[in-house]
Design a protein around this motif. Sequence first.
Motif, PDB file in Angstrom:
ATOM      1  N   ALA A  52     -66.428 -60.404  86.418  1.00  0.00           N
ATOM      2  CA  ALA A  52     -65.368 -61.420  86.344  1.00  0.00           C
ATOM      3  C   ALA A  52     -65.847 -62.689  85.649  1.00  0.00           C
ATOM      4  CB  ALA A  52     -64.837 -61.754  87.735  1.00  0.00           C
ATOM      5  N   GLY A  87     -69.201 -62.678  90.162  1.00  0.00           N
ATOM      6  CA  GLY A  87     -67.787 -62.329  90.174  1.00  0.00           C
ATOM      7  C   GLY A  87     -67.586 -60.897  89.726  1.00  0.00           C
ATOM      8  N   HIS A  89     -64.431 -57.869  89.251  1.00  0.00           N
ATOM      9  CA  HIS A  89     -62.982 -57.654  89.329  1.00  0.00           C
ATOM     10  C   HIS A  89     -62.618 -56.194  89.145  1.00  0.00           C
ATOM     11  CE1 HIS A  89     -61.609 -56.898  85.130  1.00  0.00           C
ATOM     12  NE2 HIS A  89     -62.701 -57.542  84.802  1.00  0.00           N
ATOM     13  N   ILE A  94     -60.139 -60.411  91.746  1.00  0.00           N
ATOM     14  CA  ILE A  94     -61.507 -60.927  91.687  1.00  0.00           C
ATOM     15  C   ILE A  94     -62.129 -61.109  93.064  1.00  0.00           C
ATOM     16  CG2 ILE A  94     -62.861 -62.977  91.018  1.00  0.00           C
ATOM     17  CD1 ILE A  94     -60.621 -63.373  88.804  1.00  0.00           C
ATOM     18  N   ASP A  96     -65.407 -63.243  94.429  1.00  0.00           N
ATOM     19  CA  ASP A  96     -66.297 -64.328  94.009  1.00  0.00           C
ATOM     20  C   ASP A  96     -67.195 -64.621  95.208  1.00  0.00           C
ATOM     21  OD1 ASP A  96     -67.428 -66.674  93.020  1.00  0.00           O
ATOM     22  OD2 ASP A  96     -65.512 -67.729  92.754  1.00  0.00           O
ATOM     23  N   LEU A 157     -57.572 -67.650  93.948  1.00  0.00           N
ATOM     24  CA  LEU A 157     -57.793 -66.667  92.885  1.00  0.00           C
ATOM     25  C   LEU A 157     -56.469 -65.991  92.566  1.00  0.00           C
ATOM     26  CD1 LEU A 157     -60.749 -65.128  94.831  1.00  0.00           C
ATOM     27  CD2 LEU A 157     -61.068 -66.129  92.568  1.00  0.00           C
ATOM     28  N   VAL A 162     -59.912 -67.060  87.771  1.00  0.00           N
ATOM     29  CA  VAL A 162     -60.976 -67.330  88.751  1.00  0.00           C
ATOM     30  C   VAL A 162     -60.682 -68.590  89.562  1.00  0.00           C
ATOM     31  CG1 VAL A 162     -63.451 -67.708  89.089  1.00  0.00           C
ATOM     32  CG2 VAL A 162     -62.687 -66.235  87.225  1.00  0.00           C
ATOM     33  N   HIS A 163     -60.142 -69.607  88.907  1.00  0.00           N
ATOM     34  CA  HIS A 163     -59.888 -70.880  89.603  1.00  0.00           C
ATOM     35  C   HIS A 163     -58.435 -71.265  89.460  1.00  0.00           C
ATOM     36  CE1 HIS A 163     -64.294 -71.396  88.957  1.00  0.00           C
ATOM     37  NE2 HIS A 163     -64.205 -71.826  90.185  1.00  0.00           N
ATOM     38  N   LEU A 233     -60.966 -64.347  81.138  1.00  0.00           N
ATOM     39  CA  LEU A 233     -62.088 -64.531  82.067  1.00  0.00           C
ATOM     40  C   LEU A 233     -63.278 -65.142  81.322  1.00  0.00           C
ATOM     41  CD1 LEU A 233     -61.921 -61.150  84.039  1.00  0.00           C
ATOM     42  CD2 LEU A 233     -61.352 -63.439  84.921  1.00  0.00           C
ATOM     43  N   THR A 278     -65.115 -64.638  99.338  1.00  0.00           N
ATOM     44  CA  THR A 278     -63.693 -64.542  99.002  1.00  0.00           C
ATOM     45  C   THR A 278     -62.968 -63.966 100.213  1.00  0.00           C
ATOM     46  OG1 THR A 278     -64.090 -64.267  96.642  1.00  0.00           O
ATOM     47  CG2 THR A 278     -62.016 -63.364  97.505  1.00  0.00           C
TER      48      THR A 278
END
Length: 291
Positions: A52, A87, A89, A94, A96, A157, A162-163, A233, A278
């Motif tokens: 990821a 990360g 996916h 994802i 993390d 996520l 990712v953010h 990504l 996560t």
Amino acid sequence: MNDEIFDLYMQAGKIAGDVLRKGAAKVRPGVSILDVVVYVEELIEREGAGVAFPLNVSRNEDAAHDTASAGDERLFETGDLVKLDLGVHLEGYIADTATTVDLGDNPVLVEASRVALDRAVERVRPGITVGELGTVIQHEIETRGFRPISNLTGHALDQYIVHQPPNVPNISIQGGAVLEEGLAFAIEPFASTGAGRVSEKPRCEIFQQIDVKPIRLASARRVMESIRNRRGLPFARRWLPVEKTDIALSALLRNHLIRGYPVLADLPGSRVSQHEHTLIVTADGCEVTTR
Ligand code: CO
């Protein structure tokens, strides 16, 4: 969140947790950082998952966003405090997760971010605010004599993202977003012996595409072609075609087609620990995907 997506998050999390443990076991004084990075990223792909984001290997006062460059000759050293942040996916969903490997003598600092994460995870259920999580994190870190890093946060996520908001602060804030069932997000406390704030260093090895538009420069077009399958990504400089990469990246940055993620560091000589999981908010609590 439907069952299929929930299962993909859980499977990605299982792979991420296993790979992180195996990667952490490789971190020893005298071992090449590049070797660990390549080992971890290849292991993710061998498990049938996607990377990821490039494996972050950040040492000592560096809190985040360092990774190996091509031909990187740096070795782990006795005394290093090493953060591995990875990360994974599956179809863009994802996991993390991060841990700290102590090659020196920082047991309480390492404990501070780990316990802060565990206590925060215990609080997660629908209806609580991200501010309450920040309060727990700050308390556990300060009780042990360290500072939480106030300008790094956990984050929600989404598929190939990712953010995204809401952020989860590492310090107490009033209120903030309310957690809802089905939210997938990461909690990542950082404990520091420094100022509790990070700033950018010149070193930048991780990038991300942020726009689609044509660009003339041939080398820049080659880079864009090679990262198209990232679907937004993040990627590492060392993954790119070698010829004229730095010129290409400069042009892409100038044209706002990509952004860089410079290394983020607290004060020189300080030490930073980090732990991250996560999780998915469920009806009566949460499911940690990355254990
Ligand atoms: Co994270």
